[in-house]
Design an enzyme around this catalytic site. Structure first.
Site, mmCIF file in Angstrom:
data_model
loop_
_atom_site.group_PDB
_atom_site.id
_atom_site.type_symbol
_atom_site.label_atom_id
_atom_site.label_comp_id
_atom_site.label_asym_id
_atom_site.label_seq_id
_atom_site.Cartn_x
_atom_site.Cartn_y
_atom_site.Cartn_z
ATOM 1 C CE LYS A 70 27.491 115.090 24.590
ATOM 2 N NZ LYS A 70 26.215 115.475 23.963
ATOM 3 C CB SER B 143 19.927 112.683 23.089
ATOM 4 O OG SER B 143 21.052 112.140 22.434
ATOM 5 N NE ARG B 144 20.817 116.758 16.866
ATOM 6 C CZ ARG B 144 21.140 117.986 16.465
ATOM 7 N NH1 ARG B 144 22.078 118.142 15.548
ATOM 8 N NH2 ARG B 144 20.543 119.045 16.964
ATOM 9 C CB ALA C 137 18.553 123.219 22.003
ATOM 10 C CB VAL D 249 25.097 116.920 12.331
ATOM 11 C CG1 VAL D 249 26.378 116.176 12.670
ATOM 12 C CG2 VAL D 249 25.271 117.719 11.041
#
Length: 339
Positions: A196, A259-260, A145, A284
């Site tokens: 992934k 990327s969390r 994002a 999340v």
């Protein structure tokens, strides 16, 4: 032509997709169940919890009332966490039954439902019957994002068994920096998107423990083999896993600080507990829940997935990362192409 689209979920990905669609000239209604977030979006055109320095279009309107957001829309885009997909789908179904509108349903979430292990399109199709909606389309690919917010070049897949619906979504999103490809392999696209996240958690663990590029490349490559192995057992096309929603999404998620899932793994690799990582993230971490669902699916399908099993053991059986890595490396040798 201008289309009316309700975007459900105002997290980082949902809100930026809503903004892009607004910029593309469509009438977008961004729904959130958090009143303060709706007020912030409409008054200040910001969403600071998710994208701190980004300003949204003044033509993008946020809604707290779901029925109002869905009024006479051409399409509904689900961008809610996996665990909320069924709940929101039930609410949408009740409204569509009342209004008689039959919009195309799109989802851009990435995960597998806990307990049922179902893909999100399956959840949506169960809760929103075909007689009150149009076709279901999956929107997935390598796309942070934060980078889409910067208008970075991005490619995404629009997947549906209905080629006209896939092309409809392609036309909605295509612009000077966003290129959309169509695909009819819904199973493969969704499985790649969900799985992934697990490998990204593992890649973060390796980084947190100080391993280098060799180890990360090994994990990503062999992780992709596991993803394809499980996906094809459900009928997915193996070529899909070599495409944008497979290897493309895996690379971007397993190598980036955006990327969390990667960040969560990185903190685990540094010795933090899972509870502390979840609390610190504030959003999340889909890979954590998906690891459990994938582990159980692999057992159900009789599919060998040693990397997924190892990550599951770290997350749910409190095994040390170092010990599971040693166990993976010291397995009996095999042919790379045997599978």
């Amino acid at each position: 032509m201008t289309k009316k689209v309700a975007v459900l979920g105002a997290g980082s990905w949902g809100s930026i997709l809503a903004d892009i669609l607004t910029e593309n000239g469509h009438d977008i209604r961004l729904w959130s169940n958090v009143p303060a977030q709706v007020a912030e979006m409409n008054e200040f055109h910001t969403n600071k919890h998710y994208l701190e320095d980004y300003t949204y279009s003044k033509d993008l309107h946020a809604y707290e009332d779901l029925k109002e957001a869905l009024d006479q829309v051409d399409a509904i885009l689900f961008v809610v966490p996996t665990k909320a997909s069924r709940i929101v789908a039930k609410q949408v179904a009740a409204i569509l039954e009342e209004t008689g509108n039959k919009p195309i349903i799109i989802h851009a979430s990435k995960g597998l439902e806990q307990v049922t292990h179902k893909r999100i399109s399956e959840v949506i199709e169960e809760e929103i019957s075909a007689d009150i909606r149009g076709s279901v389309v999956v929107f997935s690919g390598p796309s942070h994002a934060e980078e889409v917010a910067n208008r970075d070049l991005t490619t995404i897949v629009s997947a549906s068994t209905d080629p006209e619906a896939a092309s409809f979504v392609q036309d909605l999103f295509m612009n000077k920096f966003l290129r959309i490809y169509t695909n009819n392999d819904v199973i493969g696209v969704e499985m790649g998107a969900a799985m992934k996240n697990i490998i990204a958690v593992g890649a973060g663990m390796l980084h947190g423990m100080g391993y280098g590029d060799n180890a990360k490349a090994a994990l990503i490559t062999r992780g992709l083999a596991e993803i394809a192995r499980l996906g094809t057992s459900f009928g997915a096309n193996q070529l899909t896993f070599m495409g944008l929603s497979g290897v493309g999404d895996l690379i971007v998620t397993a190598t980036s600080v955006h990327s969390r899932n990667w960040r969560a793994g990185d903190q685990l690799g540094q010795g933090k507990s899972l509870d502390a990582v979840v609390a610190d993230m504030g959003m999340v971490i889909e890979g954590v829940g998906t690891a459990k669902a994938a582990y159980e699916l692999a057992q159900q399908q009789g599919i060998d997935m040693p990397i997924t099993n190892a990550i599951y053991d770290v997350l749910y059986n409190n095994k040390e990362i170092k010990s599971v890595i040693e166990a993976l490396i010291n397995r009996e040798g095999k042919s790379e192409l045997a599978e």
